[in-house]
Design a protein around this motif. Structure first.
Motif, mmCIF file in Angstrom:
data_model
loop_
_atom_site.group_PDB
_atom_site.id
_atom_site.type_symbol
_atom_site.label_atom_id
_atom_site.label_comp_id
_atom_site.label_asym_id
_atom_site.label_seq_id
_atom_site.Cartn_x
_atom_site.Cartn_y
_atom_site.Cartn_z
ATOM 1 N N ALA A 158 18.864 119.816 -13.792
ATOM 2 C CA ALA A 158 17.508 120.292 -13.991
ATOM 3 C C ALA A 158 17.060 120.603 -15.389
ATOM 4 C CB ALA A 158 17.144 121.541 -13.020
ATOM 5 N N ILE A 159 15.629 120.113 -15.425
ATOM 6 C CA ILE A 159 15.034 120.581 -16.721
ATOM 7 C C ILE A 159 13.810 121.460 -16.397
ATOM 8 C CG2 ILE A 159 13.638 119.990 -18.753
ATOM 9 C CD1 ILE A 159 16.552 119.256 -19.266
ATOM 10 N N GLY A 160 14.003 122.877 -16.739
ATOM 11 C CA GLY A 160 12.634 123.663 -16.105
ATOM 12 C C GLY A 160 12.945 123.591 -14.733
ATOM 13 N N SER A 161 11.418 123.304 -14.194
ATOM 14 C CA SER A 161 11.704 123.253 -12.605
ATOM 15 C C SER A 161 11.977 122.067 -12.108
ATOM 16 C CB SER A 161 10.266 123.764 -12.132
ATOM 17 O OG SER A 161 9.131 123.233 -12.884
ATOM 18 N N ILE A 162 12.200 121.012 -12.679
ATOM 19 C CA ILE A 162 12.118 119.439 -12.300
ATOM 20 C C ILE A 162 13.820 119.235 -12.215
ATOM 21 C CG2 ILE A 162 12.084 116.895 -12.923
ATOM 22 C CD1 ILE A 162 9.442 118.698 -13.482
ATOM 23 N N THR A 163 14.152 119.561 -10.820
ATOM 24 C CA THR A 163 15.436 119.423 -10.253
ATOM 25 C C THR A 163 15.643 118.413 -9.469
ATOM 26 O OG1 THR A 163 15.369 122.145 -10.168
ATOM 27 C CG2 THR A 163 17.235 121.019 -8.950
ATOM 28 N N ILE A 164 16.877 117.540 -9.628
ATOM 29 C CA ILE A 164 17.258 116.412 -8.813
ATOM 30 C C ILE A 164 17.957 117.019 -7.555
ATOM 31 C CG2 ILE A 164 18.194 114.269 -8.738
ATOM 32 C CD1 ILE A 164 18.496 114.289 -11.924
ATOM 33 N N PRO A 165 17.621 116.750 -6.375
ATOM 34 C CA PRO A 165 18.199 117.112 -5.222
ATOM 35 C C PRO A 165 19.510 116.213 -5.183
ATOM 36 C CG PRO A 165 15.806 116.224 -4.697
ATOM 37 C CD PRO A 165 16.150 116.071 -6.091
ATOM 38 N N GLU A 166 20.507 116.814 -4.568
ATOM 39 C CA GLU A 166 21.892 116.217 -4.459
ATOM 40 C C GLU A 166 21.708 114.565 -3.912
ATOM 41 O OE1 GLU A 166 24.826 119.046 -3.057
ATOM 42 O OE2 GLU A 166 26.044 117.156 -2.812
ATOM 43 N N PRO A 181 21.187 112.008 -13.603
ATOM 44 C CA PRO A 181 21.604 111.192 -12.689
ATOM 45 C C PRO A 181 20.499 110.509 -11.962
ATOM 46 C CG PRO A 181 22.272 113.268 -11.809
ATOM 47 C CD PRO A 181 21.810 113.546 -13.220
ATOM 48 N N ASN A 182 19.472 110.333 -12.506
ATOM 49 C CA ASN A 182 18.300 109.905 -11.914
ATOM 50 C C ASN A 182 17.249 109.670 -12.856
ATOM 51 O OD1 ASN A 182 15.393 109.754 -10.628
ATOM 52 N ND2 ASN A 182 16.609 110.053 -8.708
ATOM 53 N N ASN A 183 16.785 108.141 -13.071
ATOM 54 C CA ASN A 183 15.814 107.934 -14.165
ATOM 55 C C ASN A 183 14.446 108.486 -13.948
ATOM 56 O OD1 ASN A 183 17.779 106.796 -15.856
ATOM 57 N ND2 ASN A 183 17.788 104.616 -14.719
ATOM 58 N N GLU A 184 14.415 108.408 -12.760
ATOM 59 C CA GLU A 184 12.513 108.978 -12.378
ATOM 60 C C GLU A 184 12.643 110.512 -12.659
ATOM 61 O OE1 GLU A 184 10.891 107.661 -8.679
ATOM 62 O OE2 GLU A 184 12.313 106.095 -8.559
ATOM 63 N N TYR A 185 13.781 111.099 -12.212
ATOM 64 C CA TYR A 185 13.323 112.541 -12.718
ATOM 65 C C TYR A 185 13.501 112.849 -14.277
ATOM 66 C CZ TYR A 185 13.415 114.375 -7.949
ATOM 67 O OH TYR A 185 13.078 114.718 -6.538
ATOM 68 N N ALA A 186 14.377 111.937 -14.721
ATOM 69 C CA ALA A 186 14.623 111.861 -16.178
ATOM 70 C C ALA A 186 13.114 111.747 -16.766
ATOM 71 C CB ALA A 186 15.542 110.961 -16.843
ATOM 72 N N LYS A 187 12.364 110.721 -16.280
ATOM 73 C CA LYS A 187 11.014 110.712 -16.622
ATOM 74 C C LYS A 187 10.068 111.841 -16.782
ATOM 75 C CE LYS A 187 7.688 107.875 -18.446
ATOM 76 N NZ LYS A 187 6.760 109.082 -18.531
ATOM 77 N N LYS A 188 10.038 112.345 -15.402
ATOM 78 C CA LYS A 188 9.279 113.653 -15.428
ATOM 79 C C LYS A 188 9.715 114.840 -16.283
ATOM 80 C CE LYS A 188 9.183 113.340 -10.342
ATOM 81 N NZ LYS A 188 9.735 113.721 -9.157
ATOM 82 N N ALA A 223 11.049 114.266 -19.132
ATOM 83 C CA ALA A 223 10.944 114.127 -20.429
ATOM 84 C C ALA A 223 9.405 114.372 -20.720
ATOM 85 C CB ALA A 223 11.096 112.524 -20.739
ATOM 86 N N ASP A 224 8.471 114.284 -19.925
ATOM 87 C CA ASP A 224 7.028 114.477 -19.752
ATOM 88 C C ASP A 224 7.082 116.034 -19.868
ATOM 89 O OD1 ASP A 224 6.471 111.898 -19.533
ATOM 90 O OD2 ASP A 224 5.866 111.901 -17.214
ATOM 91 N N CYS A 225 7.565 116.882 -19.215
ATOM 92 C CA CYS A 225 7.526 118.210 -19.344
ATOM 93 C C CYS A 225 7.884 118.650 -20.698
ATOM 94 C CB CYS A 225 8.651 118.690 -18.428
ATOM 95 S SG CYS A 225 8.996 120.445 -18.399
ATOM 96 N N LEU A 226 8.920 118.161 -21.284
ATOM 97 C CA LEU A 226 9.399 118.516 -22.628
ATOM 98 C C LEU A 226 8.427 117.960 -23.592
ATOM 99 C CD1 LEU A 226 13.170 117.475 -22.339
ATOM 100 C CD2 LEU A 226 12.234 119.776 -22.537
#
Lengths: 365, 365, 365, 365
Positions: free
Chosen positions: D158-166, D182-189, D191-194
């Motif tokens: 997780a980065i902030g509240s962007i958490t990847i479900p198992e 371990p999920n590029n889409e969540y990583a994108k989200k 990144a936006d948050c950052l």
């Protein structure tokens, strides 16, 4: 680590005072699967029990060991082994009258200097009874070493100036005389010497030797926790020990290298040495030959002669020590030396198990 | 703890091999606020540097200490102090031809037995160069002790059978002779003795004595980490040391209690002793008098005479050791003994700070 | 160090099994000069004693503490403090029938995997009774901390999903309810929830919070033995704890830096913080504000419902656990958390005493 | 042991400050016989190197590892492995102007409180650069674990509240995004948050998860040095970590026992579990299933927004932090978490080798 814990993987913690209700030890890290009974421990304790000969204090203690944990259905479980011995024959009144005086040669003054308070009864924590815990743990360590073909044996090499030359050792008779000497004639001479001491209200020192057979080569952890370094600490931590040496020891200081080096040769596929000046270690690691250690033990500081000292009020005062004391510490310390050596070796054998990736693969592969 | 870390609160970790790129030490736990420079460390290192006299190896090493961390604006910060010394004059070819042979008196065989692999060049980790890290750390510990009024001093008491009696000590001349002996005449005799050794392609042992002044009473952690026990381990962990004693040491073994006990008396409000047979400890705690230690050092095992040995293939073989070697280890080991004693005492002083609730109140109150 | 010893300077060694003759602890390194009675220890033990409410096991144990060493005339002497509690109400037959089965959620299987042998009676060493030693030691550590003005207090923050918000804490009522919750109404709700659990032959988890007031700033040993790191280990070493956090803990993971930083300001010459998101540590050192810790406790694994498992013969088998078990571990673990925190802080306070040369001078000057 | 040493048998000592000449680690106790190159270490270091994405500081450091000891002809020898990294791009002037101010969320104040002196340049010892030593050691530990079939893998959950479900993990893409998610889409989200964070001159926290596969059952040392306890300390010792959990962690606190227990069953002669709520440990020992750990990481305390603080003179003052800082610590801390877990497991595997007499017989028999 705190002062009453010794060892890293095979670790012991002793506790108890001379005149407290009990004394004991917790042995932690003993591997699981070792058959162990109270009798195994008792046999070791009996070797240091008081009142066994005229050269030991008349204090009457059964020193009965109770095993409180860590053994299930006669076998160690890998959990801490707690051994307790109840004190029985305390005669605290012997100490009442000298409680404010610092006995020469004892730790009364230094304990007050360190802690500002001291259980003066029977020496409190500095009593020789503290070694009960060490010996109980030594019994366990020795049992473990036996399983691995390693035998630790200590005995009295000298009482005062009566020293048995190596050529006259007869290991078979160590338990035949109350001084644990490997030669009954020397033991007789030493006994005569001690008789004289007792008459003079005096005491005597001596030397304990300890040999270890069956050691695998390579045991010890360079550069600080070398086998000889660890054994030195083990022996020097015993109350009255003032010197320790391995192999030729202090004699090596006046030897030439050509004499002191032990030449190697092969025998039956094994690396052997033509002599053992090194006492079984090279570079702080066991070299596969017999380990030979010696500890110098000072004379019992408690003597009946009048002595000069000071008291807790900062006054000069004479002191007369009564009570029950051994004229010589050596014979009862023999099993303590053996125990400390066994504990130290058990610990280092366990540490050495991770010296090679290959060993890890042997366990986890 | 792993083998190359020593000490609990004042803790050192040494690393490096004789023929690797560098050798060094990390000193962790040194209190903050101690002025410290590279020169402080260098002065200690210079005392063990090779090539300073004909009794030391001709290997030419500047042994220049670099201080990489833990000091800010000339003062320690409480964080780890990293000291590095780059190796310069390795002559690995000297070792190429004997790399498969186990040198008698060395740790070649035991290291192979332990690890199954060994950097044979110059003895690798078992080289005397390993002590560079100890000495750098000793410089730091000594500086700390000085601040507390404690002075550690080591010197050569004997080379072979040339022993200086205590009555003939002249501490003022220790640095006047290359053997660090407190008597120039004895130093001359010892030098003659070493000349003969060199001619015979042989080597000689000796005894290093170490005295510590200004110790507060009560230092040491009973029952296992006693001051004398800790110092014994410290000294025995030095490569060539085969025996250690404190005070009268092995002589105490043949003394009577009435002679061995040191009587107490008061002087200027301080508890004093009329003699110092105990060497400054009682019950493993410092007693406020001078600490007196001795270490027996074996002769250099590397000698040019032909010797018998075995090789890694399990064959008997003669061996001829060439290369550059000290005919005697003692003089260069003097500062190593001093360093190990200083480190050990710094550590135990720090541990003792929590011996009393009153001390905690003094810091946190 | 072996597994049953914890702490470096203030060090504890626990021993004993659920159905052995006794259970205990040796506390070594407690400073001399601390008034200490058996009653001090007993008061702590009473807080974890079974049979005190319907939410704790019906096993009837007086858990009477005996103090066997280390205290003389009511004051600690600096020597090891041995505390023993005799087991009384073992009902080993409850375990006879499941001795070959691995109870889900318990350590039966993993102990067999590790040691190859296991005292199955009452969980043996893995029983909650092991914590008796920790709590006895916690009593001693707490007494020491009190002397220094430091107060450790633990309580139940949540049982299952019944969580008391910080705004509704009433510390005064912690001891008014059997769940040790700082709010009697929430305690009532939690009790109802547990009633339901018991009816369903089920169990429940919860959260224990621990706050520490009066901490001096700067306690902790970077970079590995930081205060928060040490406290985490202390709490996670308690049987059922599955998570630990400090200050905002997991909430800090989704906070912005601008919110999470605690601004400093001066008040009465002291550095203060406008908020305490950090929970009282910065860089692993105490920052002088309140330490706030939380431990997540899993539900009691022993439930009466039928479960699936395997046996020591490698067969699938159903298991029905009878015997006497707490439906919730939390309330009895409160004093265990408090004890482990107190022990850890005592140890780090002692370690910190040598952080500055100035402190050494204050003791030895 | 002093604060910068970690581990008992597999032991590491880190040293160095952010703006000192170099930073490094000594790894002692690594078993002999492990192939190891500088490149092995460099690969790990590259994962924490700055300047690799816009989410990491612009400080330009090659972080080139030099291996100075302990490896001979490409293989570990069992002696200490010294790794050094020279600092290059220090910009100490950035710190000159705030050297007298205590940065909120940093250890400036607490270090002064502890040591009374502090290298303020780049945070000195408290800089994230301190983890270089940990990561270099982690590379060695991981290599050892690989040999035993154990794989440690950490990533950003997780980065902030962007958490990847198992359920949405794709381990294959962890290295495809600069956040190690371990999920590029969540990583994108994320990144936006950052991006938003950076615009707001703010920072963000997150959660790192670490899984360990191939663990033998039974690893960990009860009752204090349990696997989960040791791992907790390992992770909490990393600068910004504020919480640690294993398996269901804090979720277990609100679970019923019937749900939280993992039922056992046999498969191919192996004890398996139908679920893994426990996260791979039972009673503090590995249970043979996957170890699952999580660490909560706080947001970077260095933010460019103006903040309130105090200075070393005890005055309130505003502070503006310039210089180069990561808006999020998480991605660079991933390899630090992995390293600390690997080191801890290597150490406990080695300790476990002496759990049974049978294992000793396997090595020494």
């Amino acid at each position: 680590m705190a002062g009453s814990t010794y060892g890293n993987l095979f670790s012991i913690t002793t506790w108890g005072e001379s005149h407290g209700p009990a004394i004991g030890v917790v042995i932690d890290g003993c591997p699981a699967g070792l058959p162990l009974t109270e009798d195994d421990v008792q046999q070791f304790l009996n070797r240091r029990k008081p009142g066994q000969s005229k050269y030991t204090t008349a204090r009457s203690e059964a020193d009965k060991a109770l095993l409180l944990s860590g053994v299930f259905e006669g076998v160690t479980t890998g959990t801490p082994i707690s051994v307790i011995v109840h004190n029985q024959d305390q005669r605290s009144r012997d100490y009442q009258k000298i409680k404010d005086c610092y006995r020469p040669g004892h730790a009364d003054y230094t304990f007050d200097a360190k802690y500002g308070i001291r259980d003066y009864r029977g020496g409190g924590r500095t009593s020789g009874r503290e070694t009960i815990g060490r010996v109980a743990a030594g019994a366990v360590a020795s049992k473990l070493l036996q399983r691995l073909g390693i035998r630790v044996m200590a005995y009295t090499k000298a009482i005062g100036s009566i020293t048995i030359p190596e050529t006259e050792y007869d290991y078979g008779c160590i338990n035949d005389n109350p001084l644990y000497m490997p030669n009954n004639e020397y033991a007789k001479k030493a006994a005569d010497c001690l008789e004289k001491c007792v008459k003079n209200q005096d005491s005597m020192g001596g030397i304990i030797e300890c040999v270890i057979d069956g050691m695998p080569a390579g045991i010890g952890e360079p550069v600080f926790h070398k086998l000889d370094a660890a054994l030195s600490k083990a022996l020097m931590s015993i109350g009255a020990v003032k010197g320790v040496e391995i192999g030729d020891g202090f004699q090596a200081a006046c030897a030439a290298g050509s004499k002191n080096n032990d030449g190697f040769y092969m025998e039956k596929g094994k690396v052997c040495k033509r002599s053992n000046h090194s006492g079984g270690t090279l570079g702080g690691l066991s070299d596969g030959s017999q380990i030979v250690l010696r500890a110098a033990v000072k004379p019992t500081p408690s003597i009946s002669q009048d002595q000069e000292t000071v008291n807790v009020y900062g006054e000069d005062t004479p002191i007369t020590i009564t009570g029950r004391h051994d004229p010589v510490i050596v014979p009862r310390a023999v099993v303590v030396v053996e125990s400390m050596a066994a504990i130290t070796i058990a610990d280092l054998l366990m540490t050495n198990m991770s010296a090679r990736v290959e060993y890890l693969e042997r366990i986890y592969g």
